[in-house]
Design a protein around this motif. Structure first.
Motif, PDB file in Angstrom:
ATOM      1  N   VAL A 138       0.838  -1.205   0.000  1.00  0.00           N
ATOM      2  CA  VAL A 138       0.000   0.000   0.000  1.00  0.00           C
ATOM      3  C   VAL A 138       0.872   1.255   0.000  1.00  0.00           C
ATOM      4  N   THR A 139       1.963   1.235   0.741  1.00  0.00           N
ATOM      5  CA  THR A 139       2.862   2.387   0.768  1.00  0.00           C
ATOM      6  C   THR A 139       3.517   2.611  -0.587  1.00  0.00           C
ATOM      7  N   SER A 140       3.930   1.539  -1.237  1.00  0.00           N
ATOM      8  CA  SER A 140       4.536   1.713  -2.565  1.00  0.00           C
ATOM      9  C   SER A 140       3.500   2.177  -3.580  1.00  0.00           C
ATOM     10  N   TRP A 141       2.260   1.701  -3.457  1.00  0.00           N
ATOM     11  CA  TRP A 141       1.191   2.160  -4.347  1.00  0.00           C
ATOM     12  C   TRP A 141       0.909   3.647  -4.108  1.00  0.00           C
ATOM     13  N   LEU A 142       0.863   4.045  -2.846  1.00  0.00           N
ATOM     14  CA  LEU A 142       0.551   5.432  -2.514  1.00  0.00           C
ATOM     15  C   LEU A 142       1.723   6.363  -2.802  1.00  0.00           C
ATOM     16  N   SER A 143       2.918   5.827  -2.963  1.00  0.00           N
ATOM     17  CA  SER A 143       4.094   6.656  -3.240  1.00  0.00           C
ATOM     18  C   SER A 143       4.121   7.197  -4.661  1.00  0.00           C
ATOM     19  N   SER A 144       3.327   6.620  -5.545  1.00  0.00           N
ATOM     20  CA  SER A 144       3.287   7.175  -6.899  1.00  0.00           C
ATOM     21  C   SER A 144       2.552   8.514  -6.865  1.00  0.00           C
ATOM     22  N   PRO A 145       2.997   9.478  -7.646  1.00  0.00           N
ATOM     23  CA  PRO A 145       2.394  10.815  -7.594  1.00  0.00           C
ATOM     24  C   PRO A 145       0.905  10.841  -7.916  1.00  0.00           C
ATOM     25  N   ILE A 146       0.480  10.036  -8.879  1.00  0.00           N
ATOM     26  CA  ILE A 146      -0.936  10.038  -9.253  1.00  0.00           C
ATOM     27  C   ILE A 146      -1.799   9.518  -8.114  1.00  0.00           C
ATOM     28  N   SER A 147      -1.361   8.428  -7.484  1.00  0.00           N
ATOM     29  CA  SER A 147      -2.132   7.876  -6.367  1.00  0.00           C
ATOM     30  C   SER A 147      -2.169   8.835  -5.188  1.00  0.00           C
ATOM     31  N   ALA A 148      -1.044   9.443  -4.882  1.00  0.00           N
ATOM     32  CA  ALA A 148      -0.994  10.359  -3.743  1.00  0.00           C
ATOM     33  C   ALA A 148      -1.869  11.591  -3.978  1.00  0.00           C
ATOM     34  N   ILE A 149      -1.796  12.159  -5.158  1.00  0.00           N
ATOM     35  CA  ILE A 149      -2.605  13.348  -5.457  1.00  0.00           C
ATOM     36  C   ILE A 149      -4.086  13.000  -5.472  1.00  0.00           C
ATOM     37  N   ALA A 150      -4.435  11.872  -6.071  1.00  0.00           N
ATOM     38  CA  ALA A 150      -5.839  11.458  -6.093  1.00  0.00           C
ATOM     39  C   ALA A 150      -6.358  11.192  -4.684  1.00  0.00           C
ATOM     40  N   MET A 151      -5.537  10.606  -3.832  1.00  0.00           N
ATOM     41  CA  MET A 151      -5.956  10.337  -2.456  1.00  0.00           C
ATOM     42  C   MET A 151      -6.137  11.630  -1.673  1.00  0.00           C
ATOM     43  N   ILE A 152      -5.238  12.584  -1.867  1.00  0.00           N
ATOM     44  CA  ILE A 152      -5.380  13.880  -1.192  1.00  0.00           C
ATOM     45  C   ILE A 152      -6.641  14.594  -1.692  1.00  0.00           C
ATOM     46  N   LEU A 153      -6.897  14.548  -2.993  1.00  0.00           N
ATOM     47  CA  LEU A 153      -8.122  15.150  -3.524  1.00  0.00           C
ATOM     48  C   LEU A 153      -9.363  14.479  -2.945  1.00  0.00           C
ATOM     49  N   LEU A 154      -9.315  13.162  -2.795  1.00  0.00           N
ATOM     50  CA  LEU A 154     -10.448  12.439  -2.219  1.00  0.00           C
ATOM     51  C   LEU A 154     -10.685  12.876  -0.779  1.00  0.00           C
ATOM     52  N   VAL A 155      -9.626  12.974   0.010  1.00  0.00           N
ATOM     53  CA  VAL A 155      -9.767  13.374   1.408  1.00  0.00           C
ATOM     54  C   VAL A 155     -10.343  14.787   1.506  1.00  0.00           C
ATOM     55  N   VAL A 156      -9.811  15.705   0.725  1.00  0.00           N
ATOM     56  CA  VAL A 156     -10.305  17.089   0.759  1.00  0.00           C
ATOM     57  C   VAL A 156     -11.764  17.148   0.326  1.00  0.00           C
ATOM     58  N   SER A 157     -12.107  16.438  -0.722  1.00  0.00           N
ATOM     59  CA  SER A 157     -13.484  16.435  -1.212  1.00  0.00           C
ATOM     60  C   SER A 157     -14.445  15.810  -0.204  1.00  0.00           C
ATOM     61  N   LEU A 158     -14.045  14.725   0.436  1.00  0.00           N
ATOM     62  CA  LEU A 158     -14.904  14.077   1.429  1.00  0.00           C
ATOM     63  C   LEU A 158     -15.155  14.979   2.634  1.00  0.00           C
ATOM     64  N   PHE A 159     -14.098  15.584   3.159  1.00  0.00           N
ATOM     65  CA  PHE A 159     -14.279  16.454   4.320  1.00  0.00           C
ATOM     66  C   PHE A 159     -15.070  17.711   3.959  1.00  0.00           C
ATOM     67  N   TRP A 160     -14.844  18.262   2.776  1.00  0.00           N
ATOM     68  CA  TRP A 160     -15.580  19.449   2.348  1.00  0.00           C
ATOM     69  C   TRP A 160     -17.068  19.113   2.185  1.00  0.00           C
ATOM     70  N   HIS A 161     -17.360  17.995   1.538  1.00  0.00           N
ATOM     71  CA  HIS A 161     -18.738  17.562   1.323  1.00  0.00           C
ATOM     72  C   HIS A 161     -19.446  17.318   2.662  1.00  0.00           C
ATOM     73  N   ALA A 162     -18.772  16.631   3.574  1.00  0.00           N
ATOM     74  CA  ALA A 162     -19.371  16.356   4.884  1.00  0.00           C
ATOM     75  C   ALA A 162     -19.622  17.652   5.658  1.00  0.00           C
ATOM     76  N   LYS A 163     -18.673  18.587   5.596  1.00  0.00           N
ATOM     77  CA  LYS A 163     -18.837  19.855   6.294  1.00  0.00           C
ATOM     78  C   LYS A 163     -20.027  20.644   5.749  1.00  0.00           C
ATOM     79  N   MET A 164     -20.161  20.672   4.424  1.00  0.00           N
ATOM     80  CA  MET A 164     -21.290  21.407   3.839  1.00  0.00           C
ATOM     81  C   MET A 164     -22.626  20.774   4.216  1.00  0.00           C
TER      82      MET A 164
END
Length: 128
Positions: free
Chosen positions: A55-81
């Protein structure tokens, strides 16, 4: 002494022209969550091994890391709204509403920041 006509009594109490923006933003984050969660589920389904190293090696790729950060930001923003609307509709006391909204903001920002920090730490192997 008179209140005037019916329309005169309600003038100024109509739309504040902010509902459409909030509605569109909430729908945008919902679609973003759907797309990014689909990506995450497909990624996990095709991963095979769920060990820490894999999982760490998968998340170390730039595309996976950026997509995961976007997912986290979107989830927290959606829940807050969504929870903001719920609180504004069902908590009627001004002081309580203010306190609950502040607690919600702290939880959403704090939780999102912690999740993004955790992803960054995994990407850089604890060297961040």
């Amino acid at each position: 002494m008179g209140n005037g006509t019916s329309i005169g009594r309600v003038r100024g109490l109509g739309s504040s022209h902010h509902g459409a923006h909030h509605w569109l933003t909430h729908r945008f984050t919902a679609i973003t969550n759907l797309v990014l969660m689909s990506w995450l589920i497909i990624s996990f389904a095709t991963m095979g091994d769920y060990s820490y190293a894999t999982v760490t090696s998968w998340l170390s790729s730039p595309i996976s890391a950026i997509a995961m950060i976007l997912l986290v930001v979107s989830l927290f923003w959606h829940a807050k709204m969504g929870l903001t609307v719920l609180i504004e509709d069902y908590v009627h006391e001004a002081g309580t509403k203010f306190g609950v909204l502040m607690a919600l903001n702290i939880a959403a920002i704090g939780g999102g920041a912690f999740a993004v920090f955790s992803i960054i730490m995994l990407v850089f192997g604890g060297q961040a």
